[in-house]
Design an enzyme around this catalytic site. Structure first.
Site, PDB file in Angstrom:
ATOM      1  N   GLU A 291     -38.483 -34.860 -42.379  1.00 59.65           N
ATOM      2  CA  GLU A 291     -37.314 -34.336 -43.077  1.00 59.65           C
ATOM      3  C   GLU A 291     -37.466 -34.474 -44.592  1.00 59.65           C
ATOM      4  O   GLU A 291     -37.714 -35.558 -45.127  1.00 59.65           O
ATOM      5  CB  GLU A 291     -36.061 -35.092 -42.613  1.00 59.65           C
ATOM      6  N   THR A 331     -34.292 -27.209 -42.774  1.00 59.38           N
ATOM      7  CA  THR A 331     -35.070 -27.636 -41.614  1.00 59.38           C
ATOM      8  C   THR A 331     -35.321 -26.483 -40.652  1.00 59.38           C
ATOM      9  O   THR A 331     -36.442 -26.297 -40.168  1.00 59.38           O
ATOM     10  CB  THR A 331     -34.338 -28.778 -40.887  1.00 59.38           C
ATOM     11  N   HIS A 463     -32.732 -38.399 -44.910  1.00 59.57           N
ATOM     12  CA  HIS A 463     -31.599 -37.484 -45.079  1.00 59.57           C
ATOM     13  C   HIS A 463     -30.411 -38.326 -45.506  1.00 59.57           C
ATOM     14  O   HIS A 463     -30.230 -39.433 -45.027  1.00 59.57           O
ATOM     15  CB  HIS A 463     -31.310 -36.766 -43.752  1.00 59.57           C
ATOM     16  N   ASP A 515     -40.743 -30.459 -43.402  1.00 61.10           N
ATOM     17  CA  ASP A 515     -40.058 -29.202 -43.082  1.00 61.10           C
ATOM     18  C   ASP A 515     -39.734 -28.416 -44.347  1.00 61.10           C
ATOM     19  O   ASP A 515     -39.786 -27.189 -44.366  1.00 61.10           O
ATOM     20  CB  ASP A 515     -38.785 -29.471 -42.264  1.00 61.10           C
ATOM     21  N   HIS A 516     -39.421 -29.133 -45.420  1.00 59.63           N
ATOM     22  CA  HIS A 516     -39.123 -28.513 -46.712  1.00 59.63           C
ATOM     23  C   HIS A 516     -39.060 -29.624 -47.748  1.00 59.63           C
ATOM     24  O   HIS A 516     -39.198 -30.807 -47.424  1.00 59.63           O
ATOM     25  CB  HIS A 516     -37.794 -27.739 -46.682  1.00 59.63           C
TER      26      HIS A 516
END
Length: 659
Positions: A291, A331, A463, A515-516
């Site tokens: 994440e 995501t 996150h 994911d990013h």
């Protein structure tokens, strides 16, 4: 003048409008001060920013005023000030002001996370109230903030009453004719905005922050609600479909591939790798999708933070891709790129759209090779439609399991992460250590059954609210993203350490990729350096550890792995084998909700809605984009890739086929 426009019966409406306009101005001023270093602060630009903002504020409050306008028009004089009238007006005014106060608070928290006004992300989050509310509660002192909002509301109501505004509204003889002027004025403003003004009309500046400041959050929210998907053919530059497919096929063609239907608008092809010198390998594959991990956090990619010692160490023992870019900023966009190996299409990710099951994903390549496919998520995979997408494309689901799994017609097994398997949990799910422990258990089962496995793991610890178990690292839980990254790195190290004790480790390849990035915000609609992510392939015995500096995309990682394993397979993937890329093949696809970019040789072509095209040279030292005259050849290539990706989705070209 005010009294002529707003007679006494409209006194409360006048105050209502002034409150909203004042709060909107204060919020815009605070955001400007907060991000003063990032915005264009020239006097004329600032004035224009606030003037456009004022207009959008006016349009927004006109919509909110319409129900009250209708009420004021239809209620006759004899009902002014009655109990019925007082209940309606007191209640409506209180709820209206509360909505404004709450939305402005929510905008501040949203801006802190995304550095944007409300957009389609905020709309999506409305669906997942459990995770979002819990996340907000864990990230901010909610009782204090709600108390503050309530206190401000009470103060506003007290001042309104003290100023005799309610009395003026209830005790007057305003005739129907007098009520027409303010009513028609507000209805006219609302009509103009409804028919002629789009949220994108606020974007009059080169600096993205000024564009966002010129918007009004509530207006942006409802604009996003109306247009959560964008039609590529309606809003973007296009060429002939046949020409677009010809261009893409030329880019995908290779000496070891052949198109199954060269004259059709599809990209299905056979890819061959196996030969006597390099035997086919079928190791277990564990993919860790981290994440929000930007490349800028790794020392091995230029950071000085020293918070990723495990990943930095693994990079020296792996195939390490140092110039690889995510396709998007969420995501689900990363999942789309990784599993479908496809450039991003405008609007929401395919993961969240209809008609997103029974697709040709990397999971199908593993399926043909005899692998068990598992998707691991520490939260409820109902969030962001992940379970429906993965389950509908042949993956078994292992998640926290509060929601439900839609029937996709694909046989799917769902395994719950039980309470006794959880040591720490926050709004988004169990901590990374817990999900890795579950992966270990399931890998043990697969090994006992002598079944090769492909495990797709989506982590959650990095996150907001950035909380994790105590006493694992030297940064207190919940204090910063850097702490969450350090814990994420620690958990990966602990997972690899445990895996090394297992009999299946020697025959298991680990693919690790983000994911990013942590943030995509910057001056430009597409900020290139905000898409660069770490990616590595670890424990692949047949190739020596090395750094791969070729410009590449998230969509290329698994096609590269399949080539390294020497697999023959049928492909419907846009990704290329990075190891065999020639200089002219190097490229990266980057995009967001509205902007689609192709990066090649420090040149960026950007397609935007309303058929807008921009071309830039990228100054890597300061991450600056210098506008350049359009390169016709690169423009056609960019259009071809994005147009074919959109065409395949909308015409079932991504579906599984018998040949």
């Amino acid at each position: 003048m005010w009294n002529k426009i707003f007679p006494k019966r409209f006194e409360l409406l006048k105050v209502y409008i002034l409150i909203f306009m004042s709060l909107a101005f204060i919020l815009r001023f605070c955001l400007t001060f907060w991000y003063f270093a990032q915005i264009d602060t020239s006097i004329l630009v600032l004035i224009k920013t606030f003037l456009i903002g004022f207009c959008f504020d006016l349009g927004t409050i006109s919509f909110f005023s319409l129900p009250y306008i209708v009420y004021l028009l239809i209620v006759p004089q004899k009902l002014y000030g009655t109990i019925f009238d007082r209940v309606i007006i007191y209640t409506g005014y209180g709820i209206g002001v509360l909505i404004f106060l709450f939305s402005f608070f929510a905008e501040i928290t949203f801006w802190e996370e995304f550095e944007r006004r409300f957009n389609f992300i905020a709309v999506d989050y409305l669906i997942y109230t459990y995770e979002v509310v819990k996340n907000i509660n864990e990230s901010y002192p909610i009782p204090l903030l709600l108390g503050a909002i309530s206190m401000v509301l009470i103060i506003i109501l007290f001042i309104t009453k003290k100023a005799q505004v309610f009395n003026k509204t209830f005790k007057n003889n305003t005739a129907f004719k007098e009520k027409l002027t303010p009513s028609l004025l507000i209805i006219l403003i609302a009509t103009v905005f409804a028919l002629f003004i789009k949220n994108e009309d606020a974007e009059q500046f080169k600096n993205r922050y000024n564009n966002e400041l010129a918007k009004t959050g509530i207006y942006s929210f409802f604009a996003a609600f109306r247009s959560n998907e964008l039609s590529y053919t309606d809003f973007y530059n296009t060429i002939n479909d046949e020409k677009a497919f010809i261009n893409v096929k030329k880019k995908l063609a290779a000496s070891n591939s052949s198109f199954l239907h060269p004259n059709e608008k599809q990209i299905h092809r056979n890819i061959t790798h196996a030969d006597s010198l390099h035997p086919v390998q079928k190791p277990n594959i564990i993919f860790i999708c981290i994440e929000s991990l930007s490349a800028s956090y790794l020392n091995s990619l230029g950071s000085e933070l020293k918070i990723t010692p495990i990943l930095d160490s693994l990079s020296n023992e792996s195939l390490f891709f140092t110039n690889l870019y995510a396709t998007g900023t969420r995501t689900v966009r990363g999942m789309e790129a990784i599993t479908l190996s496809i450039p991003p299409t405008p609007g929401r990710s395919i993961v969240k759209r209809d008609n997103n099951t029974n697709l040709f994903t990397i999971g199908e390549v593993f399926n043909k090779q005899g692998y068990e496919r598992n998707f691991f998520y520490g939260g409820d995979g109902y969030f962001d439609n992940m379970n429906t997408y993965f389950g509908g494309n042949g993956f078994n689901i292992i998640d926290r399991g509060r929601g439900f799994l839609l029937d996709s017609g694909v046989k799917t097994k769902r395994t719950n992460i039980d309470d006794n398997e959880v040591t720490f949990e926050n709004a988004w799910g169990v901590c990374d250590e817990d999900i890795y422990n579950k992966v270990i258990k399931e890998a043990d089962k697969s090994h006992r059954n002598e079944t090769p496995f492909f495990n797709f793991i989506m982590t959650t610890s990095n996150h907001r609210p950035f909380t994790y178990p105590d006493n694992k690292i030297d940064v207190p839980s919940g204090t910063s993203r850097e702490g969450a990254i350090k814990y994420t790195d620690y958990a990966i190290g602990d997972f690899i350490k445990q895996a090394k004790t297992k009999p299946w480790f020697k025959n298991t390849v680990f693919v690790i990729m983000a994911d990013h990035c942590a943030s995509s915000a910057g001056r430009w609609n597409l900020n290139i350096d905000k898409y660069r992510i770490p990616a590595l392939i670890f424990n692949l015995e047949t190739i020596a550890p090395q750094k791969i500096e070729k410009l590449s995309s998230q969509i290329d990682v698994f096609p590269t792995l399949f080539a390294l394993l020497n697999w023959d397979y049928t492909s419907n993937l846009f990704g290329l084998d990075i190891m065999k890329m020639k200089k002219e093949d190097e490229r990266a696809f980057i995009g967001n909700y509205r902007n689609l970019g192709l990066l090649k040789d420090r040149k960026l072509m950007v397609l935007s809605d309303q058929h807008e095209v921009n071309y830039y040279e990228w100054e890597t030292d300061n991450d600056n984009l210098i506008p350049k005259p359009i390169n016709a050849s690169l423009l056609e290539e960019t259009i071809s890739f994005y147009q074919t990706a959109d065409y395949l989705y909308r015409n079932n070209g991504l579906k599984l086929r018998n040949n």
